[in-house]
Design a protein around this motif. Structure first.
Motif, PDB file in Angstrom:
ATOM      1  N   GLY A 109       1.005  -1.081  -0.019  1.00  0.00           N
ATOM      2  CA  GLY A 109      -0.051  -0.188   0.048  1.00  0.00           C
ATOM      3  C   GLY A 109       0.909   1.067   0.085  1.00  0.00           C
ATOM      4  N   ALA A 110       0.708   1.833  -1.072  1.00  0.00           N
ATOM      5  CA  ALA A 110       1.553   3.412  -1.259  1.00  0.00           C
ATOM      6  C   ALA A 110       0.947   4.368  -0.964  1.00  0.00           C
ATOM      7  N   GLY A 111       0.135   4.489   0.229  1.00  0.00           N
ATOM      8  CA  GLY A 111      -0.623   5.672   0.592  1.00  0.00           C
ATOM      9  C   GLY A 111       0.110   6.142   1.638  1.00  0.00           C
TER      10      GLY A 111
ATOM     11  N   ASN B  52      -1.992  12.962  -1.119  1.00  0.00           N
ATOM     12  CA  ASN B  52      -3.034  13.358  -0.156  1.00  0.00           C
ATOM     13  C   ASN B  52      -4.463  13.325  -0.792  1.00  0.00           C
ATOM     14  N   ARG B  53      -5.270  12.608  -0.149  1.00  0.00           N
ATOM     15  CA  ARG B  53      -6.782  12.149  -0.759  1.00  0.00           C
ATOM     16  C   ARG B  53      -7.647  13.130  -0.238  1.00  0.00           C
TER      17      ARG B  53
ATOM     18  N   ARG C  20     -12.281   7.636  -4.618  1.00  0.00           N
ATOM     19  CA  ARG C  20     -11.085   7.297  -3.483  1.00  0.00           C
ATOM     20  C   ARG C  20      -9.717   7.822  -4.028  1.00  0.00           C
ATOM     21  N   THR C  21      -9.620   7.832  -5.559  1.00  0.00           N
ATOM     22  CA  THR C  21      -8.333   7.933  -5.956  1.00  0.00           C
ATOM     23  C   THR C  21      -8.445   9.193  -6.751  1.00  0.00           C
ATOM     24  N   ALA C  22      -7.205   9.667  -7.055  1.00  0.00           N
ATOM     25  CA  ALA C  22      -6.898  10.765  -7.815  1.00  0.00           C
ATOM     26  C   ALA C  22      -7.752  10.625  -9.262  1.00  0.00           C
ATOM     27  N   HIS C  23      -7.778   9.497  -9.813  1.00  0.00           N
ATOM     28  CA  HIS C  23      -8.165   9.171 -11.307  1.00  0.00           C
ATOM     29  C   HIS C  23      -9.545   9.254 -11.136  1.00  0.00           C
ATOM     30  N   ASP C  24     -10.172   8.743  -9.663  1.00  0.00           N
ATOM     31  CA  ASP C  24     -11.734   8.825  -9.783  1.00  0.00           C
ATOM     32  C   ASP C  24     -11.936  10.207  -9.683  1.00  0.00           C
ATOM     33  N   ALA C  25     -11.430  10.934  -8.942  1.00  0.00           N
ATOM     34  CA  ALA C  25     -11.671  12.554  -8.948  1.00  0.00           C
ATOM     35  C   ALA C  25     -11.741  13.145 -10.344  1.00  0.00           C
TER      36      ALA C  25
END
Ligand SMILES: Cc1cc2nc3c(=O)[nH]c(=O)nc-3n(C[C@H](O)[C@H](O)[C@H](O)COP(=O)(O)OP(=O)(O)OC[C@H]3O[C@@H](n4cnc5c(N)ncnc54)[C@H](O)[C@@H]3O)c2cc1C
Ligand code: SF4
Lengths: 62, 391
Positions: free
Chosen positions: B9-11, B42-43, B126-131
């Protein structure tokens, strides 16, 4: 000497940093962040902690 | 040979655990495996300023301490299975990794409900891609249907209104954010959203998505049909633990750990962040997962130190874990700040201001004060937080 910079365009005045190093960061009566720009080397760990917990990642420590 | 650690997990939690391993003197090889293509970022901005302004993961990347400059980042392929007793992991691309110590930092993902209708047009956040994919649909003349009235749902609603989109929020709860804030402040937050033109359908569920290849409207259980250019589903989370199955770990709600973030297993394993079900001595040491941004940092610090000790053959620090859970949210320039665990309270009480203006609420259960929430009163919360620390 530890040099502290807060990007005030990013800072949202959440005050999380204040709980890690209250001698360096404080919210004033208007809820705005105030901080000292230089601190003694002995304070480095707490100041880096403050940078870690800043939700806006606004703090730079050098 | 020096010991090696793999972080899955790279969070934020994975990053902080790696930094903490180094701070605790671990000098072996650290490999961080992440299924997302990006370095830890940063989420929270993904439902707030980044959703509004359209920011990419690279711009949200966390600063990394110089101590982790030599970490191997193995990004873009998830771990799919593990044989923990043999200390091996398998990635989706077939790579096998061996480890001496393991950090579980795989976080959570949004829950998806099985609802009939087209899939296209349904999004999560959840992810930058989702946003980035949601953002394209938030504009004047468009209609966003948001499922769930928790923090993420409400933040997306506020951001979408800011971008000029029509917004409908559908949730089974009777008030927005009722679990963390209680009914009274939930009602106050609802008033703020109403003032900005959000259309609420509370106590309702989505029965079906309508449309051809793509969702064009949403049918509710009371027969209401809402137009939908985009659907954002923010109805809770599922832990990313499938890769740990078959090893005999307690995975009932995330990964159970002790006060040192150590998993009860024959091999040195720790867990951090959203996925770690950990005790907190401020709240009775009942193991709980806490999906707050400060938890990956607090648990990561502790976990790195514990794992470094275990790999030296030493006993980790057995002292209590007593980090103060902290949460913030931004909705229409209103700042909500929470300390403690208001979600476990049995009662809430307004102590300053009024629920639809700047205010402070206290939250209690039979043990006393368990949480405090302020809206636009951040600077005045410090004494309440102190009181919580002295519990
Ligand atoms: C839109 C949004 C808004 C938020 N806003 C706030 C807020 O305002 N305030 C607040 O306090 N908190 C907020 N949070 C919560 C906060 O961001 C999280 O608590 C935090 O990101 C958790 O960090 P983590 O490292 O535990 O998990 P994550 O950040 O989820 O990191 C886990 C990583 O592991 C990866 N992974 C999962 N499975 C595997 C696998 N099998 N192999 C390899 N990699 C894997 C994931 O893809 C992910 O990159 C928000 C969260 C979101 C999504
Ligand atoms: S924690 Fe960050 S955002 Fe909050 S007051 Fe400090 S610098 Fe500003």
């Amino acid at each position: 000497m530890v040099t502290i910079t807060v990007d005030m365009d990013k800072c949202q005045h959440y005050g999380q940093c204040c709980f890690e190093a209250d001698d360096v960061f404080a919210l004033n009566d208007d809820g705005q962040l105030e901080y000292v720009k230089e601190a003694d080397e002995s304070r480095r760990a707490d100041i880096e902690s403050a940078a870690d917990v800043c939700p806006m990642q606004a703090i730079t420590v050098e | 040979m020096a010991a090696s650690v793999v972080v899955v997990g790279a969070g934020l939690g994975g990053l902080r655990a790696a930094e903490s391993l180094r701070a605790a003197g671990f000098e072996g090889v650290i490999t961080v495996v992440g299924d997302e293509p990006s370095m830890p970022y940063n989420r929270p901005p993904l439902s707030k300023e980044a959703l509004s302004a359209g920011v990419h993961a690279a711009e949200l990347e966390f600063r990394r301490k110089p101590s982790v400059a030599d970490v191997n980042w193995q990004l873009g392929s998830p771990v799919v299975s593990s044989h923990l007793a043999a200390r091996t992991l398998t990635l989706a691309d077939g790579t096998q990794l061996a480890f001496d110590g393991l950090v579980i930092a795989s976080g959570i993902r949004p829950r998806r409900l099985p609802i009939p209708g087209p899939e296209a047009g349904r999004h999560v956040l959840r992810t930058a891609h989702d946003a980035m994919s949601v953002r394209d649909y938030l504009a004047p003349g468009r209609s966003a249907v948001i499922m769930g009235a928790g923090f993420i749902g409400c933040e997306v609603a506020a951001t979408a209104r800011g971008l000029g989109s029509e917004v409908h929020v559908v949730a089974i709860d009777e008030q927005p954010m009722i679990r963390p804030l209680g009914a009274e402040l939930g009602l106050g937050m609802r008033a703020r959203h109403l003032k900005h033109g959000v259309d609420f359908h509370l106590g309702r569920t989505v029965q079906e998505f309508l449309g051809g290849d793509q969702v064009t409207s949403v049918l509710l259980d009371d027969g209401t049909e809402l137009p939908a250019s985009v659907v954002v589903e923010a109805v809770g989370s599922v832990c990313n633990v499938e890769w740990l199955e078959g090893n005999g770990l307690d995975l009932t709600d995330g990964v159970l750990v002790d006060q040192g973030m150590v998993v009860d297993f024959e091999v040195p394993i720790v867990a951090v962040g959203d996925v770690a079900r950990h005790p907190n001595s401020l709240f009775g040491n009942i193991p709980r997962r806490i999906e707050h941004w400060n938890i990956p940092t607090e648990t990561g610090r502790r976990a790195g130190a514990s794992l470094a000790a275990l790999l030296r053959g030493e006993q980790p620090d057995q002292g209590p874990f007593s980090a103060m859970p902290a949460f913030w949210s931004d909705q229409y320039h209103h700042k909500i700040q929470s300390f403690g665990m208001p979600g476990i309270a049995t009662s809430s009480q307004l102590v300053e201001g009024s629920a639809d203006e700047a205010c402070i609420f206290e939250y209690s259960d039979d043990t006393g004060l368990v949480g405090v929430v302020g809206v636009d009163r951040t600077a005045e919360l410090a004494p309440y937080r102190k009181q919580l620390l002295e519990r």
